[in-house]
Design a protein around this motif. Structure first.
Motif, short mmCIF file in Angstrom:
data_model
loop_
_atom_site.label_atom_id
_atom_site.label_comp_id
_atom_site.label_asym_id
_atom_site.label_seq_id
_atom_site.Cartn_x
_atom_site.Cartn_y
_atom_site.Cartn_z
N LYS A 75 -90.59 -123.18 -26.30
CA LYS A 75 -91.72 -124.09 -26.41
C LYS A 75 -92.21 -124.09 -27.86
CE LYS A 75 -96.00 -125.22 -24.03
NZ LYS A 75 -96.90 -124.81 -22.96
N ALA A 76 -92.36 -125.30 -28.42
CA ALA A 76 -92.84 -125.44 -29.79
C ALA A 76 -94.36 -125.36 -29.81
CB ALA A 76 -92.37 -126.77 -30.37
N THR A 77 -94.91 -125.23 -31.00
CA THR A 77 -96.36 -125.13 -31.14
C THR A 77 -97.07 -126.41 -30.70
OG1 THR A 77 -96.11 -125.75 -33.45
CG2 THR A 77 -96.31 -123.41 -32.97
N ASP A 78 -96.36 -127.56 -30.73
CA ASP A 78 -96.96 -128.82 -30.27
C ASP A 78 -96.83 -129.02 -28.76
OD1 ASP A 78 -94.29 -129.43 -29.98
OD2 ASP A 78 -94.35 -131.26 -31.19
N LEU A 113 -90.82 -128.97 -25.22
CA LEU A 113 -89.83 -128.00 -24.77
C LEU A 113 -88.49 -128.27 -25.44
CD1 LEU A 113 -90.65 -127.86 -20.97
CD2 LEU A 113 -91.36 -126.27 -22.75
N VAL A 114 -87.79 -127.19 -25.78
CA VAL A 114 -86.52 -127.26 -26.48
C VAL A 114 -85.52 -126.39 -25.72
CG1 VAL A 114 -85.34 -126.78 -28.65
CG2 VAL A 114 -87.70 -127.56 -28.68
N LYS A 115 -84.32 -126.93 -25.49
CA LYS A 115 -83.27 -126.15 -24.84
C LYS A 115 -82.44 -125.48 -25.93
CE LYS A 115 -79.28 -126.42 -21.80
NZ LYS A 115 -78.39 -127.30 -21.04
N ILE A 151 -79.30 -126.16 -30.40
CA ILE A 151 -80.71 -126.47 -30.16
C ILE A 151 -80.80 -127.95 -29.81
CG2 ILE A 151 -83.00 -126.48 -31.18
CD1 ILE A 151 -81.86 -124.32 -33.15
N THR A 152 -81.32 -128.25 -28.60
CA THR A 152 -81.41 -129.62 -28.12
C THR A 152 -82.86 -130.02 -27.93
OG1 THR A 152 -79.30 -129.38 -26.98
CG2 THR A 152 -80.66 -131.24 -26.34
N SER A 153 -83.25 -131.12 -28.58
CA SER A 153 -84.59 -131.66 -28.45
C SER A 153 -84.51 -133.16 -28.70
CB SER A 153 -85.52 -131.01 -29.46
OG SER A 153 -86.81 -131.58 -29.36
N ASN A 154 -85.24 -133.93 -27.90
CA ASN A 154 -85.26 -135.39 -28.03
C ASN A 154 -83.85 -136.00 -28.04
OD1 ASN A 154 -88.07 -135.38 -28.18
ND2 ASN A 154 -88.03 -135.12 -30.39
#
Length: 144
Positions: free
Chosen positions: A71-74, A77-79, A93-96
């Motif tokens: 979990k990022a500070t904003d 969620l990131v896999k 690292i997978t996000s968006n």
């Protein structure tokens, strides 16, 4: 009549011999070890809810993949998938709907560094520090 019987016996014999099954199995099948490696938290307790792990055996080579959700500070969620195989260790690292794969560069003092081009990921304990250019993103492993 004799020709018909001989022909039917020949067909039957060919069917029996041709359908003989091998007990060796297919050598090209990927074997999966269903065991899940235990992840422990800072107190040494087993944390089974935070990771999904699999060990795959391909032609005698073991490949281990461990998936985490960070979990990022904003709040996003990131896999994160850690992959260890005989050739190299990587982190994906997978996000968006974008995936960045970084090869392992070094490990020292309990911190593992993954780096590719201008992107660097530093993993220590439950935190992942991601740097790309001047952007810095702090991620913390979650328990889902």
């Amino acid at each position: 009549m004799k020709k018909t019987i001989i022909l039917l016996n020949t067909i039957f014999l060919l069917a029996v011999v041709g359908c003989k099954k091998s007990t060796d199995g297919n050598k090209n099948i990927i074997k999966t070890d269903s065991s899940v490696s235990a992840v422990s938290d800072q107190n040494g307790k087993i944390d089974s809810a935070s990771a999904s792990s699999s060990i795959i055996d391909v032609n005698g080579k073991r490949i281990e993949k461990t998936d985490f959700v960070y979990k990022a500070t904003d709040g996003s969620l990131v896999k994160v998938v850690f992959k260890n195989d005989p050739k190299e260790s990587t982190v994906a690292i997978t996000s968006n709907k974008k995936t960045f794969t970084l090869p392992k560069e070094e490990t020292k003092d309990g911190e593992t560094v993954y780096k590719k081009d201008d992107m660097t990921a530093r993993v220590k304990g439950d935190s992942l520090h991601l740097e790309q250019g001047n952007n810095v993103i702090e991620l913390v492993r979650t328990k889902i």
